[in-house]
Design a protein around this motif. Structure first.
Motif, PDB file in Angstrom:
ATOM      1  N   GLU A 156       0.049   5.522  -5.936  1.00 57.09           N
ATOM      2  CA  GLU A 156      -0.231   4.285  -6.637  1.00 57.09           C
ATOM      3  C   GLU A 156      -0.697   4.608  -8.046  1.00 57.09           C
ATOM      4  O   GLU A 156      -1.383   5.604  -8.289  1.00 57.09           O
ATOM      5  N   ARG A 209       0.051  -4.186  -9.526  1.00 54.78           N
ATOM      6  CA  ARG A 209       0.009  -2.976  -8.701  1.00 54.78           C
ATOM      7  C   ARG A 209       1.222  -2.130  -9.051  1.00 54.78           C
ATOM      8  O   ARG A 209       2.334  -2.645  -9.171  1.00 54.78           O
ATOM      9  N   THR A 229       0.851  -1.189   0.000  1.00 51.69           N
ATOM     10  CA  THR A 229       0.000   0.000   0.000  1.00 51.69           C
ATOM     11  C   THR A 229       0.884   1.236   0.000  1.00 51.69           C
ATOM     12  O   THR A 229       2.079   1.164   0.305  1.00 51.69           O
ATOM     13  N   ARG A 255      -8.329   7.308  -0.493  1.00 49.33           N
ATOM     14  CA  ARG A 255      -6.941   7.083  -0.855  1.00 49.33           C
ATOM     15  C   ARG A 255      -6.551   7.859  -2.094  1.00 49.33           C
ATOM     16  O   ARG A 255      -5.419   8.333  -2.233  1.00 49.33           O
TER      17      ARG A 255
END
Length: 748
Positions: free
Chosen positions: A655, A640, A467, A725
């Motif tokens: 991200e 990811r 994360t 997020r």
């Protein structure tokens, strides 16, 4: 079973013989040394050098010549140690060689040079070490005292001048006994290298270079005597004096007055002198690990050892060599530690390679520190996959301290971190090097991180749960733990090598296919100019993680920056940013102006003038890597991506997301059928999907989920967390939240 040049009972050949330990008979090489009076032979640590010197000692020393009494009482002598008398395994290779003629022909002085640098008084410690070993030699060879002008050991040994002590030994042996002297030297380089590498807090007031030079000076007289000794022809003696010197690297010898020797380190006939061949490894598994030779268990154990310990090719070798220390460690611990688990998924996901490493075999962080000041080198090394493109260098035996910056790969080759990439390669011209095996790659990664950090393990949480917050935390931890005295410039290669080393230390177990680190350049992306900073598979969340990093040290910022309409220095701006909250800090960092011409976009080559533009470039680059990864076989994993821009002591971390039509489909779901039901349910649970039904239902549910983000299946709290997020509004109905996420996906 029987005596061994690589025994499992220590480094003394007589102890190996008495215990009837496993044997891998390399004594046939002794005959090859007959024509070489002055030999240097180097190998990585724990490769059996000390035991080999022990074999030479018992073979050449006059004390172990045959006698009827020794043979009758089964005491150590040529016939009992080598000739097979009184044992079950028969004569060793050297005893079967009828051309041998030098056994038990020398007075052998065996010397182990100090292994550490004595910060209090190394020269005194060196002198005491040599004299004490000469005393042991005199106790074993009483006739040396008898045939000298001294009455006892105390008067023979010169406490103030060890070189004089050695000259007295040579005089008594050569002139009084009319016999040749052989000197066996172990650890020829350890003390100077330890002095050079020891962390400053433990090393006293001297600098590393001063400690190195002091250690060299302490041994100068010894190597000078050794050189003169072998050039002396004893009167009335057919054989001349000899020496055999061994160690790890030639650095201290190159920088000394020592010369005139024949280096057999890269001589093809001696390539497999030390180490285990494949057949010998099979013998270890059968006799030490006690595995039935024709069983499936034997095959599994052998394949595992091949993966972990194989891969060393020394110059001219006709087959790969296994590290004997590690092979014996595995075999001796097989029944209690490894049996029954070597081929299970639990071993791959749980225990990892750490359990296959003998801590006595670990690479010294102090040695690795010598190249840690050149992070580009470590980045390239860490990027070298076991099955990937090799590193190249020009072969050259000579290596001095001054050469390290120019020849780091050669230094790592001597350490055993790199090896020739295939059999039959002579050490001339341009040669290709690779990491020999998985254990070595893991050991170097750990040693590199330990060499430049006060504490390691920062990437552990991110690797298991990738994360943004966990990545930020990892990067901040690495920054706080950097050892300022051990790092060079704060640049991108430093951070790439550090992140890669820390990640490998966490994720590299036995099966690199399911749990790998890959940082190779991709020839299909921009003509091979793009190089992924980091990619790794993480089975704990069944995802492949891609990371791109940019670095902006203060030296690459414009000298003056704008703050609230005022011009201030870049350093003052960074100090101001330190007091801001997270959102304000992010805005301020992105507005920093870069020094003109320092940064370009990886694809368009356009000049980037602000941190914001640089960070967007990192995001685009990470996305290209993700798109490329999604086109291949992902093994059922989602992709990811993370973009990182380090600005001074701060990190921008975001991200990066693939669009729905870029997500892997067939490739992503092609491996679900091979997964056990429990793993399928665990993945469904992680995605907050139903876990009930037959295996076919679970697979179909995962494949449908792979085809898109499937926000409709998410719970409202998860949708809100995702919006938060991304910095988007979290109010509204579930349908509003889904529409907002889909619109953001489309915008990206």
């Amino acid at each position: 079973p029987g005596a061994s040049s690589f025994g499992d009972k220590g480094s003394d050949f007589v102890k190996v013989w008495r215990d009837g330990a496993f044997h891998a008979d390399h004594t046939g090489y002794l005959r090859l040394f007959d024509e070489e009076p002055a030999v240097l032979f180097l190998r990585p640590q724990r490769f059996g050098k000390t035991l080999w010197l022990s074999i030479m000692y018992y073979y050449y020393d006059v004390n172990y010549a045959d006698s009827p009494e020794k043979i009758e009482h089964n005491e150590p002598c040529f016939s009992t140690l080598f000739g097979g008398v009184g044992n079950d395994y028969g004569p060793l290779a050297i005893a079967r060689d009828e051309t041998r003629n030098l056994q038990n022909s020398f007075y052998v002085l065996k010397l182990v040079l100090p292994k550490t640098y004595d910060v209090n008084n190394h020269r005194a410690a060196f002198r005491k070490s040599i004299n004490s070993q000469v005393e042991l030699f005199l106790e074993r060879h009483g006739d040396v005292i008898t045939n000298s002008r001294f009455s006892d050991v105390d008067s023979f040994v010169d406490d103030d001048d060890y070189v004089e002590t050695l000259r007295r030994v040579q005089l008594a042996v050569n002139e009084r006994l009319s016999a040749p002297l052989m000197v066996l030297v172990d650890e020829c380089d350890r003390a100077p290298m330890t002095g050079l590498c020891t962390r400053e807090a433990k090393a006293g007031p001297m600098t590393p270079d001063e400690r190195y030079l002091d250690a060299m000076e302490a041994s100068r007289g010894f190597f000078g005597w050794l050189k003169d000794m072998v050039n002396t022809v004893p009167p009335g003696v057919t054989l001349g004096n000899r020496y055999f010197v061994t160690g790890i690297t030639p650095i201290s010898l190159t920088d000394s007055i020592f010369n005139g020797y024949t280096s057999l380190t890269f001589s093809p006939p001696f390539a497999n002198l030390l180490g285990f061949t494949e057949d010998e490894v099979r013998g270890v598994l059968e006799h030490v690990a006690r595995i039935p030779k024709d069983s499936d268990e034997f095959k599994e154990a052998f394949e595992l050892m091949k993966r972990c310990y194989n891969g060393y090719f020394f110059a001219g070798a006709n087959e790969a060599t296994y590290n004997p220390q590690l092979v014996l460690y595995f075999a001796e611990n097989y029944q209690t530690t490894f049996k029954g688990s070597i081929s299970t998924a639990e071993l791959t996901k749980g225990r990892g390679l750490a359990s296959f490493s003998d801590m006595r075999q670990e690479i010294s962080p102090n040695q690795v520190a010598l190249v840690s000041a050149i992070p580009q080198i470590s980045t390239e090394l860490l990027r070298t996959r076991l099955d990937g493109p090799p590193l190249s260098m020009t072969a050259e035996e000579r290596l001095s301290l001054a050469d390290l910056d120019a020849k780091p790969y050669l230094f790592l080759h001597y350490l055993g971190v790199l090896t020739l990439d295939s059999s039959g390669i002579k050490f001339t011209g341009d040669v290709d090097l690779v990491v020999p095996n998985a254990v070595t790659r893991l050991a170097y990664s750990q040693a590199y991180a330990q060499a430049i950090m006060k504490a390691t393990g920062s990437m552990s949480r991110f690797v298991n749960d990738p994360t943004v917050d966990n990545l930020k935390s990892a990067l901040k931890s690495m920054l706080s733990n950097l050892d300022a005295q051990r790092v060079g410039k704060d640049n991108e290669p430093l951070w790439n090598s550090l992140i890669c080393a820390e990640t490998i230390s966490v994720v590299l177990p036995l099966d690199s296919d399911s749990f790998s680190v890959d940082t190779q350049a991709d020839p299909d992306l921009d003509g091979g100019n793009l190089r992924t900073d980091l990619q790794f598979n993480c089975p704990t969340v069944n995802e492949r993680v891609v990371q791109e990093l940019k670095n902006v040290p203060p030296s690459n910022m414009q000298g003056l920056q704008t703050l609230n309409g005022n011009a201030i220095s870049a350093d003052d701006l960074l100090r101001h940013i330190d007091g801001l909250d997270e959102a304000q800090r992010r805005t301020a960092l992105k507005g920093i102006t870069l020094l003109s011409g320092k940064y370009q976009d990886g694809k368009t080559k356009a000049t980037l003038t602000t941190v914001d533009a640089l960070h967007e470039s990192a995001q685009r680059q990470a996305l290209r890597y993700m798109q490329k990864a999604a086109q291949g076989n992902t093994g059922g994993r989602k992709i990811r991506g993370f973009a990182v821009t380090k600005v001074g002591q701060f990190f921008l971390v975001d991200e990066v997301f693939l669009k729905a039509n870029e997500l892997p489909t067939d490739a992503a779901s092609s491996n679900y059928e091979s997964l056990p039901t429990n793993d399928l349910k665990a993945e469904l649970k992680r995605r907050e999907l139903k876990v009930s039904g037959k295996k076919e239902d679970l697979i179909e549910r995962l494949k449908q989920n792979d085809a898109g983000c499937n926000y409709e299946s998410w719970k409202k709290n998860r949708l809100k967390d995702e919006l938060k997020r991304r910095g988007l509004k979290v109010s509204g109905t579930k349908e509003d939240l889904i529409d907002r996420l889909k619109q953001d996906d489309a915008d990206k």
